[in-house]
Scaffold this motif. Structure first.
Motif, PDB file in Angstrom:
ATOM      1  N   UNK A   1      11.504 -14.435 -35.919  1.00 17.62           N
ATOM      2  CA  UNK A   1      12.745 -13.817 -35.481  1.00 17.62           C
ATOM      3  C   UNK A   1      13.701 -14.893 -34.999  1.00 17.62           C
TER       4      UNK A   1
ATOM      5  N   UNK B   1      11.565 -10.254 -42.697  1.00 16.98           N
ATOM      6  CA  UNK B   1      10.287 -10.269 -43.395  1.00 16.98           C
ATOM      7  C   UNK B   1      10.130 -11.484 -44.305  1.00 16.98           C
TER       8      UNK B   1
ATOM      9  N   UNK C   1       9.781 -14.890 -41.707  1.00 11.16           N
ATOM     10  CA  UNK C   1       8.535 -14.946 -40.967  1.00 11.16           C
ATOM     11  C   UNK C   1       8.708 -15.263 -39.501  1.00 11.16           C
TER      12      UNK C   1
ATOM     13  N   UNK D   1       5.147 -10.912 -42.252  1.00  9.97           N
ATOM     14  CA  UNK D   1       6.153 -11.473 -41.357  1.00  9.97           C
ATOM     15  C   UNK D   1       6.863 -10.371 -40.579  1.00  9.97           C
ATOM     16  N   UNK D   2       7.186  -9.275 -41.271  1.00 12.93           N
ATOM     17  CA  UNK D   2       7.857  -8.175 -40.598  1.00 12.93           C
ATOM     18  C   UNK D   2       6.939  -7.611 -39.524  1.00 12.93           C
TER      19      UNK D   2
ATOM     20  N   UNK E   1      17.169 -19.908 -50.277  1.00 11.83           N
ATOM     21  CA  UNK E   1      16.757 -18.601 -49.766  1.00 11.83           C
ATOM     22  C   UNK E   1      17.316 -17.443 -50.597  1.00 11.83           C
TER      23      UNK E   1
ATOM     24  N   UNK F   1      18.118   1.664 -31.084  1.00  9.01           N
ATOM     25  CA  UNK F   1      17.509   0.667 -30.192  1.00  9.01           C
ATOM     26  C   UNK F   1      16.181   1.181 -29.635  1.00  9.01           C
TER      27      UNK F   1
ATOM     28  N   UNK G   1      26.685 -16.061 -38.968  1.00 10.47           N
ATOM     29  CA  UNK G   1      26.547 -15.202 -40.137  1.00 10.47           C
ATOM     30  C   UNK G   1      25.141 -15.312 -40.698  1.00 10.47           C
TER      31      UNK G   1
ATOM     32  N   UNK H   1      26.678 -18.078 -47.473  1.00 10.07           N
ATOM     33  CA  UNK H   1      26.775 -16.629 -47.646  1.00 10.07           C
ATOM     34  C   UNK H   1      28.137 -16.100 -47.238  1.00 10.07           C
ATOM     35  N   UNK H   2      28.738 -16.696 -46.228  1.00  8.34           N
ATOM     36  CA  UNK H   2      29.999 -16.151 -45.753  1.00  8.34           C
ATOM     37  C   UNK H   2      31.189 -16.626 -46.562  1.00  8.34           C
TER      38      UNK H   2
ATOM     39  N   UNK I   1      30.706 -20.110 -37.108  1.00  9.46           N
ATOM     40  CA  UNK I   1      30.811 -18.846 -37.830  1.00  9.46           C
ATOM     41  C   UNK I   1      29.715 -18.751 -38.878  1.00  9.46           C
TER      42      UNK I   1
ATOM     43  N   UNK J   1      26.101 -10.190 -52.514  1.00 13.69           N
ATOM     44  CA  UNK J   1      27.154 -10.758 -51.684  1.00 13.69           C
ATOM     45  C   UNK J   1      28.503 -10.769 -52.388  1.00 13.69           C
TER      46      UNK J   1
ATOM     47  N   UNK K   1       7.117  -9.856 -36.483  1.00 16.59           N
ATOM     48  CA  UNK K   1       8.349  -9.927 -35.718  1.00 16.59           C
ATOM     49  C   UNK K   1       8.776  -8.594 -35.137  1.00 16.59           C
ATOM     50  N   UNK K   2       8.487  -7.493 -35.828  1.00 18.33           N
ATOM     51  CA  UNK K   2       9.031  -6.225 -35.364  1.00 18.33           C
ATOM     52  C   UNK K   2       7.979  -5.177 -35.018  1.00 18.33           C
TER      53      UNK K   2
END
Lengths: 517, 291
Positions: free
Chosen positions: B250, B245, B248, A308-309, A405, A282, B235, A81-82, B231, A106, A312-313
């Motif tokens: 964190x 999400x 699945x 999943x969200x 992914x 925050x 990233x 990705x980077x 890096x 991206x 985790x959150x």
């Protein structure tokens, strides 16, 4: 001593020569471009995890099929990705050796075209890949046009979104609220009143200091934003009704819909649906994990999987995705060209490259091979009838050697892709259903050029930050003489909103007559 | 006796005054170490602490999930750093020496030649074309070494240092029958150890920390240097966290970042200890002593 030095230098030279020879050979040995030999295509794309050995295996499996179907071999070049956004533009600008590359968030389509390194495809497409050309509506191809030329084969990954709420399922159940049939913002009021009354310390709608906690979402009224005229984190304020055949540009703050929405927001704020002082991001996150709220107003309730969200959150709560049904979902230029495959100008075999892209859109095996790897090694069936897959025993997303992914990247996701969870099966059929009623925006293919009015836009953005943000979040009274809607409109006029509207209108009119709309 | 006492008090006062200042310099480093052993939620909730609330290794275990990858990256970085520094120092030393010798006719021209590159450069695109299409250095470990081999600034440090040696030294050696190579290696080089050590350290740091060349020219994951791999991991954890999400679970984003900084920093920090004694000498001597 002399000898040692000269040996070191010779060594360097030899090593660098060897290295360069190596890379050259690597390029040619798999290639060969004469007569009936299979041609070699270099395919660059973004991927998260692609171990070297797994990549080789998948490439071999892929080439067995492509050799037979289009007489070509494909060399896979996954980049992370980077590095993709840095390397790709350089490779395209300098005409480096590659055939196909993908464009996505991206590395946007606009920036890919700007490198001047990708091929215009409109003449080649109907000839080299007729099946692909006929697969999609003309509107989709129009969306990919830049100055009249198509530089990308857009991927087909439809998503439908409405504004609405993420709501905590335990609460709606407790108070027996019929969330599925709540069709407008107002339908939620009884539920919020109950929450305020019976649940101590629970805020009906969670907000924060930056963005969350607003109800004005242009898409709800069928508007599409033009040229992103807005506060840095706000919503689009210069808009066109997506189904308006005259394509009339309007400034949202002058419409009745805007006025009604901010009045409603103010009413809700005064009733205490929002926290009186918006918390920092925050604090908001920690409120969220402690479930000190009932809903979360979002512009994009999609059809995604939220388990999943939630885990985790949201401290494990059930997240409902409640739509506020506005008009039919709109397909915009942005959503139709968010990702796709381009053919490089440097490609020696653009026809073959297009035929490979066609395979990405039509061949189920190839599409899933690139997305998920090899059956039995990278994935196994969980439910073959429903086409749901899972990782093999003892493997997960971290240990599997092939996890790009990036499921949107390889062609026709909607028609070909296997599902990763049971929930996705459901989702995809709902999306399909919604797509039937979706309308193409009248602005399909138009991209605004903000350059002529950029001074006004800067001034407007400041005004929006000062006036629109508090107004849209109910923090000030819309009738307030100094900070209310009238003052906001006045300031917008002073900042040159009329010129901006006129400029975009003339751009749209010119574009429409050029393209015979 | 009195004088000595006075001197001692002075020393004590200075030392006492500097202890808190040193501590101030160490605190950021210490909080970094602590943060790398803290859980993500602790960092978000309480900020950077002087002692971890809950001790955890999850940041490190996330990075070391694929130990071979990290070890290989260490290998690449160490190879690049060692080979690059050695070759670089030899090349720069010889270049600086020749331009420092007044009796050499081209010394001025070569000096400017090196100096000019500090002011002007061709830009990224021509550089990329040069490296990939003319030198064919894409996906080669030499792409990580060659571009950073010679730094004009280091050449200037060395050159000033060599200039500070009296020209008569060379003449004397010549009279005794020494050749140019002999003079360089047996006379000039041993005398310039402080300067060489300084330049070597700078150049070593440069190689150790460089990520840009890998970003441009390396595609093969086996050739990733450490900094670049780290890096990339940071990233990606960022991306994964944003899209929690879809994954699945964190990711301990903050602690991963801190653990990563630790891993990238430690080895080179120790190497500094070894070169340190020459360090200050090298810079000041190179800069101040004229002839």
């Amino acid at each position: 001593m002399k000898k040692i030095i000269s040996m070191i230098l010779c060594g360097c030279l030899a090593a660098s020569l060897l290295a360069s020879c190596g890379s050259e050979n690597g390029g040619e040995s798999t290639g060969g471009n004469s007569g009936g030999d299979a041609v070699n295509l270099k395919y660059y794309f973004i991927a998260k995890t692609t171990n070297t050995e797994d990549t080789k295996e998948i490439q071999e499996a892929l080439n067995e099929v492509t050799k037979e179907k289009i007489n070509a071999t494909v060399e896979l070049h996954p980049l992370s990705f980077n590095e993709y956004p840095t390397k790709m533009p350089l490779m395209l600008t300098t005409g480096d050796d590659l055939d196909i590359m993908t464009s996505s968030n991206f590395l946007s389509y606009t920036s890919v075209v700007q490198t001047n390194g990708v091929l215009a495809l409109e003449d080649l497409l109907p000839e080299a890949a007729p099946e692909l050309w006929n697969m999609y509506d003309q509107e989709r191809w129009d969306a990919a046009k830049v100055k009249g030329s198509i530089y990308m084969v857009p991927n087909y990954d439809p998503s439908v979104s409405y504004p609405g709420f993420w709501a905590i399922g335990e609460l709606t159940e407790k108070y027996d609220f019929d969330w599925e049939n709540a069709e407008s913002w107002e339908d939620w009021e009884p539920f919020f009143d109950t929450i305020l009354e019976k649940e101590d310390g629970v805020t009906p709608i969670l907000s924060d200091a930056d963005y969350w906690g607003r109800l004005w979402f242009p898409g709800y009224y069928g508007y599409e934003g033009v040229g992103s005229v807005k506060a840095p984190k706000g919503q689009d304020l210069v808009v066109v009704k997506a189904d308006d055949p005259n394509r009339k540009v309007v400034a949202a703050p002058f419409t009745d819909e805007y006025k009604e929405t901010i009045e409603l927001t103010r009413k809700w704020y005064e009733k205490g649906y929002f926290l009186q002082t918006p918390p920092t991001e925050a604090e908001m996150m920690s409120l969220r994990s402690e479930q000190k709220f009932a809903t979360f107003a979002v512009p994009f309730v999609g059809e995604g999987d939220t388990t999943a969200m939630a885990a985790s959150e949201w401290g494990g709560a059930t997240i409902l995705q409640a739509k506020i049904k506005g008009k039919a979902p709109i397909i915009t230029t942005g959503s139709a060209t968010s990702s796709g495959n381009c053919v490089a100008k440097a490609s020696k075999n653009p026809e073959k490259a297009l035929q490979f892209i066609q395979l990405l859109h039509t061949d189920e095996y190839i599409h899933n091979l690139l997305n998920f790897g090899i059956e039995g090694k990278h994935w196994v069936w969980k439910d073959e009838a429903k086409k749901v897959i899972q990782y093999p025993e003892g493997m997960d997303a971290e240990t599997c050697g092939w996890v790009p992914n990036t499921t949107y990247q390889f062609g026709n996701k909607a028609a070909l892709q296997y599902f990763q969870t049971e929930a996705e099966v459901d989702t995809s059929s709902r999306v399909e259903e919604a797509m039937k009623s979706a309308v193409y925006s009248e602005l399909m293919g138009f991209v605004a050029d903000p350059e002529p009015v950029k001074n006004q836009l800067a001034a407007i953005s400041t005004v929006c930050q000062e006036y629109a943000e508090p107004l849209e979040r109910g923090l000030v009274d819309p009738n307030d003489p100094d900070k209310g809607l009238a003052a906001f409109q006045q300031k917008l006029k002073e900042a040159g909103i009329d010129e901006v509207v006129a400029e975009f209108q003339s751009q749209i009119d010119a574009w429409a007559s050029e393209n015979g709309k | 006796m009195k004088k000595k006492l006075h001197k001692n008090t002075f020393k004590t006062v200075v030392t006492l005054a500097f202890i808190p200042i040193c501590a101030l310099c160490l605190i950021p480093l210490w909080t970094l170490i602590v943060a790398s052993f803290s859980t993500d939620s602790d960092i978000t909730k309480y900020g950077y602490l002087l002692w971890p609330k809950t001790f955890t290794l999850e940041g490190y275990s996330y990075i070391f999930a694929k130990p071979m990858q990290i070890l290989r990256a260490y290998g690449v970085t160490i190879f690049v750093t060692v080979v690059g520094t050695v070759i670089g120092v030899v090349v720069m030393g010889m270049f600086a020496y020749t331009t420092a010798r007044r009796s050499f006719r081209l010394s001025k021209f070569l000096g400017y030649y090196a100096f000019l590159t500090m002011l002007f450069s061709g830009g990224v695109v021509p550089y990329y074309i040069m490296m990939t299409q003319y030198l064919h250095l894409k996906n080669s470990v030499w792409a990580l070494i060659l571009p950073n081999l010679v730094g004009p600034f280091y050449i200037m440090i060395l050159r000033t240092y060599y200039r500070s040696l009296p020209e008569g030294l060379y003449e004397a050696a010549k009279l005794d029958g020494a050749g140019e190579m002999y003079i360089f290696f047996k006379i000039a080089l041993p005398l310039s150890v402080p300067a060489i050590a300084t330049v070597a350290l700078f150049s070593m740091l440069g190689f150790w920390n460089d990520m840009y060349q890998a970003l441009l020219f390396v595609e093969n994951q086996d050739l990733y240097p450490l900094q670049y791999l780290l890096y990339r991991i940071t990233y990606e954890t960022g991306i994964i966290q944003e899209g929690a999400q879809t994954v699945g679970r964190t990711v301990p984003y903050q602690s991963v970042r801190m653990a990563m900084a630790m891993l990238a920093m430690l080895p080179i920090m120790f190497s500094f200890l070894f070169v340190q004694k020459y360090f200050v000498k090298g810079i000041t001597l190179g800069g101040m002593k004229g002839d």
